[in-house]
Motif scaffolding. Sequence first.
Motif, PDB file in Angstrom:
ATOM      1  N   THR A 252       0.838  -1.205   0.000  1.00  0.00           N
ATOM      2  CA  THR A 252       0.000   0.000   0.000  1.00  0.00           C
ATOM      3  C   THR A 252       0.869   1.250   0.000  1.00  0.00           C
ATOM      4  OG1 THR A 252      -1.749  -1.182   1.184  1.00  0.00           O
ATOM      5  CG2 THR A 252      -1.840   1.225   1.199  1.00  0.00           C
ATOM      6  N   GLU A 253       1.943   1.227   0.773  1.00  0.00           N
ATOM      7  CA  GLU A 253       2.872   2.363   0.811  1.00  0.00           C
ATOM      8  C   GLU A 253       3.488   2.610  -0.563  1.00  0.00           C
ATOM      9  OE1 GLU A 253       7.044   3.603   3.068  1.00  0.00           O
ATOM     10  OE2 GLU A 253       5.702   2.114   3.973  1.00  0.00           O
ATOM     11  N   LEU A 254       3.842   1.513  -1.271  1.00  0.00           N
ATOM     12  CA  LEU A 254       4.407   1.667  -2.612  1.00  0.00           C
ATOM     13  C   LEU A 254       3.371   2.206  -3.597  1.00  0.00           C
ATOM     14  CD1 LEU A 254       6.558  -1.586  -2.878  1.00  0.00           C
ATOM     15  CD2 LEU A 254       7.397   0.768  -2.897  1.00  0.00           C
ATOM     16  N   LEU A 255       2.123   1.794  -3.455  1.00  0.00           N
ATOM     17  CA  LEU A 255       1.059   2.314  -4.321  1.00  0.00           C
ATOM     18  C   LEU A 255       0.899   3.820  -4.130  1.00  0.00           C
ATOM     19  CD1 LEU A 255      -1.522  -0.580  -3.872  1.00  0.00           C
ATOM     20  CD2 LEU A 255      -0.378   0.019  -6.014  1.00  0.00           C
ATOM     21  N   HIS A 256       1.095   4.281  -2.884  1.00  0.00           N
ATOM     22  CA  HIS A 256       1.068   5.723  -2.623  1.00  0.00           C
ATOM     23  C   HIS A 256       2.332   6.383  -3.179  1.00  0.00           C
ATOM     24  CE1 HIS A 256      -2.542   6.348  -0.213  1.00  0.00           C
ATOM     25  NE2 HIS A 256      -2.295   5.198   0.405  1.00  0.00           N
TER      26      HIS A 256
ATOM     27  N   ILE B  12      -0.151   5.882  -7.546  1.00  0.00           N
ATOM     28  CA  ILE B  12      -1.242   5.072  -8.084  1.00  0.00           C
ATOM     29  C   ILE B  12      -2.516   5.250  -7.261  1.00  0.00           C
ATOM     30  CG2 ILE B  12      -1.979   2.703  -8.569  1.00  0.00           C
ATOM     31  CD1 ILE B  12       1.068   2.125  -9.070  1.00  0.00           C
ATOM     32  N   MET B  13      -2.379   5.284  -5.944  1.00  0.00           N
ATOM     33  CA  MET B  13      -3.547   5.496  -5.086  1.00  0.00           C
ATOM     34  C   MET B  13      -4.181   6.858  -5.367  1.00  0.00           C
ATOM     35  SD  MET B  13      -4.579   3.085  -3.174  1.00  0.00           S
ATOM     36  CE  MET B  13      -4.235   1.750  -2.026  1.00  0.00           C
ATOM     37  N   ARG B  14      -3.359   7.869  -5.549  1.00  0.00           N
ATOM     38  CA  ARG B  14      -3.886   9.203  -5.842  1.00  0.00           C
ATOM     39  C   ARG B  14      -4.666   9.191  -7.157  1.00  0.00           C
ATOM     40  NH1 ARG B  14      -2.126  12.519  -9.296  1.00  0.00           N
ATOM     41  NH2 ARG B  14      -0.074  11.519  -9.428  1.00  0.00           N
ATOM     42  N   GLN B  15      -4.124   8.529  -8.171  1.00  0.00           N
ATOM     43  CA  GLN B  15      -4.803   8.458  -9.462  1.00  0.00           C
ATOM     44  C   GLN B  15      -6.135   7.725  -9.343  1.00  0.00           C
ATOM     45  OE1 GLN B  15      -0.934   7.092 -11.467  1.00  0.00           O
ATOM     46  NE2 GLN B  15      -2.060   7.990 -13.163  1.00  0.00           N
ATOM     47  N   ILE B  16      -6.147   6.646  -8.574  1.00  0.00           N
ATOM     48  CA  ILE B  16      -7.383   5.880  -8.384  1.00  0.00           C
ATOM     49  C   ILE B  16      -8.430   6.723  -7.670  1.00  0.00           C
ATOM     50  CG2 ILE B  16      -8.381   3.929  -7.134  1.00  0.00           C
ATOM     51  CD1 ILE B  16      -5.803   2.384  -7.745  1.00  0.00           C
TER      52      ILE B  16
ATOM     53  N   TYR C  99      -4.200  -7.724  -5.430  1.00  0.00           N
ATOM     54  CA  TYR C  99      -5.474  -7.161  -5.858  1.00  0.00           C
ATOM     55  C   TYR C  99      -5.650  -5.779  -5.247  1.00  0.00           C
ATOM     56  CZ  TYR C  99      -6.779 -11.994  -7.040  1.00  0.00           C
ATOM     57  OH  TYR C  99      -6.818 -13.261  -7.561  1.00  0.00           O
ATOM     58  N   VAL C 100      -6.136  -4.856  -6.060  1.00  0.00           N
ATOM     59  CA  VAL C 100      -6.616  -3.566  -5.576  1.00  0.00           C
ATOM     60  C   VAL C 100      -8.042  -3.444  -6.083  1.00  0.00           C
ATOM     61  CG1 VAL C 100      -6.325  -1.065  -5.595  1.00  0.00           C
ATOM     62  CG2 VAL C 100      -4.304  -2.550  -5.664  1.00  0.00           C
ATOM     63  N   TYR C 101      -8.999  -3.235  -5.170  1.00  0.00           N
ATOM     64  CA  TYR C 101     -10.403  -3.213  -5.582  1.00  0.00           C
ATOM     65  C   TYR C 101     -11.191  -2.260  -4.705  1.00  0.00           C
ATOM     66  CZ  TYR C 101     -10.740  -6.589  -1.717  1.00  0.00           C
ATOM     67  OH  TYR C 101     -10.649  -7.209  -0.487  1.00  0.00           O
ATOM     68  N   GLU C 102     -12.398  -1.961  -5.146  1.00  0.00           N
ATOM     69  CA  GLU C 102     -13.287  -1.097  -4.384  1.00  0.00           C
ATOM     70  C   GLU C 102     -14.409  -1.927  -3.785  1.00  0.00           C
ATOM     71  OE1 GLU C 102     -15.472   3.185  -4.944  1.00  0.00           O
ATOM     72  OE2 GLU C 102     -15.909   1.646  -6.437  1.00  0.00           O
ATOM     73  N   GLY C 103     -14.515  -1.906  -2.486  1.00  0.00           N
ATOM     74  CA  GLY C 103     -15.624  -2.574  -1.804  1.00  0.00           C
ATOM     75  C   GLY C 103     -15.470  -4.070  -1.698  1.00  0.00           C
ATOM     76  N   VAL C 104     -15.803  -4.790  -2.756  1.00  0.00           N
ATOM     77  CA  VAL C 104     -15.734  -6.249  -2.746  1.00  0.00           C
ATOM     78  C   VAL C 104     -14.850  -6.713  -3.888  1.00  0.00           C
ATOM     79  CG1 VAL C 104     -18.001  -6.549  -1.688  1.00  0.00           C
ATOM     80  CG2 VAL C 104     -17.825  -6.427  -4.173  1.00  0.00           C
ATOM     81  N   ARG C 105     -14.182  -7.836  -3.679  1.00  0.00           N
ATOM     82  CA  ARG C 105     -13.267  -8.333  -4.700  1.00  0.00           C
ATOM     83  C   ARG C 105     -13.993  -9.265  -5.661  1.00  0.00           C
ATOM     84  NH1 ARG C 105     -10.179 -12.691  -5.288  1.00  0.00           N
ATOM     85  NH2 ARG C 105     -10.350 -13.377  -3.126  1.00  0.00           N
TER      86      ARG C 105
END
Length: 304
Positions: free
Chosen positions: A58-62, A66-70, A93-99
């Motif tokens: 998660t830290e690397l995604l920030h 990538i997290m900001r873009q999402i 996996y990166v997802y919203e709500g449910v996978r």
Amino acid sequence: MFEEFRGKLQKLTYMDFDGHDRIEGITMNLSEAELLSEITKAPANDLFLGKYDVDAITELLHKYGIMRQIEELGFKDIKVELRMNQVFNHRLYVYEGVRDYDHILIELRLREGTFTPREQFLEGVYIGSHSMILVDWMMLQNPREEFKDKRPALPHQRYPGLGVLQNFIPLVSEVVKETGRTGVLDVPEHYHGALFYSRWFRFYNPEIEGKFLAMQRDLSDYPLYVVTHAIFNDCLFNATEGKLEKWVPGEQIMSLCDELSGYFGHRLYAEARDRAFLGNKYELDMERYETIVKEMENKGELVE
């Protein structure tokens, strides 16, 4: 004892990378030293590539934005999940709500293994075995978007892209390099996949690299979706050879070590690549392609 252990280990799928341009492009016949090297790299079952937990990923995604873009795309309840369902098989996996498929934004499947070339393409230049990460699958999609008439779906694409590839590949490069591996390997199923990767990856076979560059040169007037669908449906015509040519890409590699970087930058690699680039001219057999499109439209199918 050692041979018995070898036999058990070599049944694992993590060593089984099958290249498209030659049988057993990655071998399972390791020397004792190579096998022991692989054993020492065996990851902890609860860590991605033996090094990263959810917080670290998660830290690397920030870090890579990538997290900001999402979040800027309107996604809010973002979750990150890691799964290691086999010894050398890792999923992110990166997802919203449910996978589920309609909520997954990023899916990355990686496998660990050893790339041992069965063929050497440059006279006097020998490439030995390399511990690599194989990209089994990478999906970056925006399930909130719909395809447009001018930008329809590419083969096997259900939703438009997420628009983060230019940030995500450097992230993959960092995590792989941190594990001590010397490269990332992919065998792209489609022309567009090879094209998306080509900023960072090169084909191990310089002839394939040259032909791929020739395709880009000669087919640039067509929209990408037409090119990749036509190639996928065997409508690529090699005008130099006077025949249709199938998409047979082979191993595409992102180098993370001096030896492989030297190989791709070698004068002999460039000469072999350029011979193929200059010696092949490509067209699309649009009559064949349009016939296939009509047949599939009549059946109510997509051109995939």
